[in-house]
Design a protein around this motif. Structure first.
Motif, PDB file in Angstrom:
ATOM      1  N   LEU A  89       0.770  -1.061  -0.001  1.00 45.45           N
ATOM      2  CA  LEU A  89      -0.021  -0.068   0.118  1.00 45.45           C
ATOM      3  C   LEU A  89       0.955   1.201  -0.118  1.00 45.45           C
ATOM      4  N   VAL A  90       0.847   2.023  -1.014  1.00 46.20           N
ATOM      5  CA  VAL A  90       1.575   3.183  -1.316  1.00 46.20           C
ATOM      6  C   VAL A  90       0.800   4.378  -0.773  1.00 46.20           C
ATOM      7  N   LEU A  91       1.148   5.463   0.126  1.00 44.71           N
ATOM      8  CA  LEU A  91       0.571   6.611   0.679  1.00 44.71           C
ATOM      9  C   LEU A  91       1.488   7.766   0.150  1.00 44.71           C
ATOM     10  N   VAL A  92       1.026   8.583  -0.662  1.00 41.04           N
ATOM     11  CA  VAL A  92       1.861   9.478  -1.248  1.00 41.04           C
ATOM     12  C   VAL A  92       1.349  10.943  -0.430  1.00 41.04           C
ATOM     13  N   PHE A  93       2.241  11.375   0.283  1.00 39.89           N
ATOM     14  CA  PHE A  93       1.602  12.774   0.882  1.00 39.89           C
ATOM     15  C   PHE A  93       1.740  13.943  -0.159  1.00 39.89           C
ATOM     16  N   SER A  94       0.590  14.296  -0.381  1.00 36.56           N
ATOM     17  CA  SER A  94       0.369  15.412  -1.306  1.00 36.56           C
ATOM     18  C   SER A  94      -0.365  16.432  -0.860  1.00 36.56           C
ATOM     19  N   VAL A  95      -0.358  17.651  -1.474  1.00 32.95           N
ATOM     20  CA  VAL A  95      -1.181  18.839  -1.101  1.00 32.95           C
ATOM     21  C   VAL A  95      -2.185  19.082  -2.054  1.00 32.95           C
ATOM     22  N   PRO A  96      -3.364  19.629  -1.531  1.00 34.11           N
ATOM     23  CA  PRO A  96      -4.763  19.749  -2.498  1.00 34.11           C
ATOM     24  C   PRO A  96      -4.570  20.396  -3.709  1.00 34.11           C
ATOM     25  N   ASP A  97      -3.771  21.398  -3.850  1.00 29.78           N
ATOM     26  CA  ASP A  97      -3.463  22.107  -5.005  1.00 29.78           C
ATOM     27  C   ASP A  97      -2.411  21.688  -6.319  1.00 29.78           C
ATOM     28  N   ALA A  99      -2.925  18.994  -8.213  1.00 35.28           N
ATOM     29  CA  ALA A  99      -3.513  18.210  -8.965  1.00 35.28           C
ATOM     30  C   ALA A  99      -2.641  17.569 -10.370  1.00 35.28           C
ATOM     31  N   ASP A 100      -2.026  18.522 -10.963  1.00 36.91           N
ATOM     32  CA  ASP A 100      -1.197  18.134 -12.190  1.00 36.91           C
ATOM     33  C   ASP A 100      -0.096  17.280 -11.737  1.00 36.91           C
ATOM     34  N   HIS A 101       0.471  17.448 -10.474  1.00 31.48           N
ATOM     35  CA  HIS A 101       1.720  16.525 -10.318  1.00 31.48           C
ATOM     36  C   HIS A 101       1.098  15.498 -10.005  1.00 31.48           C
ATOM     37  N   ARG A 102       0.081  15.182  -9.257  1.00 31.88           N
ATOM     38  CA  ARG A 102      -0.450  13.925  -8.835  1.00 31.88           C
ATOM     39  C   ARG A 102      -0.738  13.298 -10.433  1.00 31.88           C
ATOM     40  N   ILE A 105       2.377  11.576 -11.512  1.00 29.49           N
ATOM     41  CA  ILE A 105       2.809  10.597 -10.795  1.00 29.49           C
ATOM     42  C   ILE A 105       1.760   9.302 -11.146  1.00 29.49           C
ATOM     43  N   ARG A 106       0.478   9.496 -11.452  1.00 30.27           N
ATOM     44  CA  ARG A 106      -0.222   8.378 -11.878  1.00 30.27           C
ATOM     45  C   ARG A 106       0.238   7.922 -13.128  1.00 30.27           C
ATOM     46  N   ARG A 107       0.693   8.776 -14.081  1.00 25.45           N
ATOM     47  CA  ARG A 107       1.108   8.219 -15.475  1.00 25.45           C
ATOM     48  C   ARG A 107       2.516   7.619 -15.382  1.00 25.45           C
ATOM     49  N   THR A 108       3.313   7.881 -14.482  1.00 30.09           N
ATOM     50  CA  THR A 108       4.775   7.392 -14.141  1.00 30.09           C
ATOM     51  C   THR A 108       4.850   6.127 -13.263  1.00 30.09           C
ATOM     52  N   TRP A 109       5.448   6.486 -12.087  1.00 28.04           N
ATOM     53  CA  TRP A 109       5.869   5.455 -11.545  1.00 28.04           C
ATOM     54  C   TRP A 109       4.850   4.843 -10.598  1.00 28.04           C
ATOM     55  N   ALA A 110       3.708   5.399 -10.381  1.00 27.07           N
ATOM     56  CA  ALA A 110       2.686   5.144  -9.729  1.00 27.07           C
ATOM     57  C   ALA A 110       1.531   4.253 -10.616  1.00 27.07           C
ATOM     58  N   ASN A 111       2.017   4.172 -11.886  1.00 27.53           N
ATOM     59  CA  ASN A 111       1.014   3.293 -13.007  1.00 27.53           C
ATOM     60  C   ASN A 111       1.294   2.050 -12.780  1.00 27.53           C
ATOM     61  N   ARG A 112       2.133   1.666 -12.160  1.00 31.72           N
ATOM     62  CA  ARG A 112       2.576   0.220 -11.848  1.00 31.72           C
ATOM     63  C   ARG A 112       1.809  -0.298 -10.761  1.00 31.72           C
ATOM     64  N   GLU A 186       5.343  13.560  -2.409  1.00 33.94           N
ATOM     65  CA  GLU A 186       4.864  13.742  -3.654  1.00 33.94           C
ATOM     66  C   GLU A 186       6.125  14.178  -4.732  1.00 33.94           C
ATOM     67  N   THR A 187       7.060  14.683  -4.201  1.00 34.11           N
ATOM     68  CA  THR A 187       8.291  15.166  -4.865  1.00 34.11           C
ATOM     69  C   THR A 187       9.254  13.980  -4.941  1.00 34.11           C
ATOM     70  N   ALA A 188       8.919  12.751  -4.912  1.00 33.33           N
ATOM     71  CA  ALA A 188      10.069  11.580  -4.844  1.00 33.33           C
ATOM     72  C   ALA A 188       9.562  10.590  -6.087  1.00 33.33           C
ATOM     73  N   PHE A 189      10.707  10.040  -6.494  1.00 35.31           N
ATOM     74  CA  PHE A 189      10.328   8.883  -7.446  1.00 35.31           C
ATOM     75  C   PHE A 189      10.650   7.454  -6.899  1.00 35.31           C
ATOM     76  N   VAL A 190       9.774   6.616  -7.070  1.00 38.88           N
ATOM     77  CA  VAL A 190       9.971   5.321  -6.425  1.00 38.88           C
ATOM     78  C   VAL A 190       9.772   4.149  -7.581  1.00 38.88           C
ATOM     79  N   ASN A 191      10.865   3.340  -7.281  1.00 38.74           N
ATOM     80  CA  ASN A 191      10.944   2.138  -8.332  1.00 38.74           C
ATOM     81  C   ASN A 191      10.161   1.169  -7.660  1.00 38.74           C
TER      82      ASN A 191
END
Length: 369
Positions: A89-97, A99-102, A105-112, A186-191
């Motif tokens: 279970l991956v919990l990405v700490f993000s801020v409400p505004d 949205a573009d960065h989230r 992330i959905r299109r890149t490393w969290a797409n797996r 949310e600024t991290a990259f995870v493999n």
């Protein structure tokens, strides 16, 4: 014809070999010592308070409290784990505004979504939105993707500790079947590929796992003029406990429960990652160091290096896209290429700490642009 390098005398070869060994010792020595010599041993617990926390965590049952707990979340998303056998279970700490960065992330490393046949579930943890329009955007995003958990607390760097407690509470209440929990900024990259393989091949017991880049013997900031100042009354110890840097770290499910139970008795206003370390210590859990987590450091990009590491901090949207494309292409790195990739990205990462080096690179780039 004999090459000039072959004419070196014995003492010259020894000098070259010594410098090569010294270079590798300086580059990898600290990580090697921490990775293999400073790992925690399975504990024998005799402290009554530690045993009490562990027993309360073992018996923790949030079923009857779910109704009241739901009120603490603007978006509780209670079905996010329902009916799923979640490995990570991956919990990405993000801020409400953000949205573009989230979305990036959905299109890149969290797409797996799987490592081998094991399921990965990624959720974004937010605080309260600063405006009604932003909240409307968050609600639409939550409805579209189903991957938002939003607590009823002010989104602020000063509220990362209560946000962490809310996240752990959500885990033990709504996702108690997840075997491992990754908390990441949310600024991290995870493999996920390499991290998943690591978790699947753990030789140690799967409980009491709290792994990341461990910070050893960090001293609290005692400068009254600093924004991070901690008085002796607020934190009397000389050092913080060993803890995993907050950019990305992994807990086993039992540790998430122990951290949540212990958090009720920890009130020091320390940084949120130190807070997790304090709760873990209170529960008798020692952090495990892995140099493959970057901690708060951004690792200079190299394709073969990034196929080996677990995380890197402060990765921008454009770089996330190119990294993900490289990983999707599944370039095969030989052992030698991986070695040179690690040497290159590690050396350049450490050199980045020297401003004159970074400035020199920029000037060189400008002069040749």
């Amino acid at each position: 014809m004999q090459l000039p390098c072959c004419k070196l005398r014995t003492h010259q070869w020894c000098f070259l070999l010594f410098n090569v060994l010294l270079f590798h010792a300086l580059l990898f020595g600290a990580d090697f010592v921490e990775e293999y010599l400073l790992q925690p041993f399975q504990g024998t617990y005799t402290d009554v308070k530690v045993l009490e926390v562990r027993e309360r965590a073992r018996k923790l049952d949030m079923t009857t409290a779910r109704g009241n707990i739901t009120q603490q979340y603007a978006i509780s998303n209670p079905e996010a784990c329902s009916g799923k056998d979640i490995f990570l279970l991956v919990l990405v700490f993000s801020v409400p505004d953000s949205a573009d960065h989230r979305e990036t992330i959905r299109r890149t490393w969290a797409n797996r979504t799987h490592v081998k046949e094991f399921l990965i579930r990624t959720l974004f943890v937010l605080g309260s939105a600063p405006s009604l329009s932003t909240q409307d955007t968050v609600l639409r995003e939550a409805e579209l993707h189903g991957d938002i958990v939003q607590g009823r607390l002010i989104e602020s760097p000063n509220n990362l500790t209560p946000k962490t407690i809310l996240a752990m509470q959500w885990v033990v209440t709504y996702c108690p079947i997840a075997r491992f929990i990754l908390q990441a900024n949310e600024t991290a990259f995870v493999n996920f590929a390499t991290l998943g393989d690591y978790l699947l091949t753990l030789r140690r017991h799967k409980e009491d796992l709290y792994v990341g880049r461990v910070v050893h013997q960090e001293m609290p900031d005692r400068d009254p003029s600093s924004p991070h100042f901690l008085s002796l009354n607020q934190y009397p110890d000389k050092y913080f406990p060993d803890y995993c840097a907050g950019s990305a770290f992994v807990l086993s499910q039992d540790v998430a429960r122990k951290v949540f139970v212990a958090s009720a008795g920890v009130h020091s206003p320390v940084p949120y990652d130190v807070f997790v370390g304090l709760c873990a210590r209170k529960a008798g859990v020692a952090p495990t160091h892995s140099a493959r987590f970057s901690g708060g450091r951004h690792i200079r990009y190299n394709a073969c290096c990034y196929q080996f590491i677990f995380s890197s901090a402060d990765v921008g949207d454009d770089q996330l896209a190119s990294i993900w494309q490289d990983l999707r292409d599944e370039k095969s790195c030989s052992l030698l290429e991986t070695y040179y990739g690690l040497v290159a990205c590690k050396a350049l990462t450490y050199l980045d700490k020297f401003s004159f080096f970074s400035t020199g690179i920029i000037r060189d780039a400008d002069s040749h642009g």
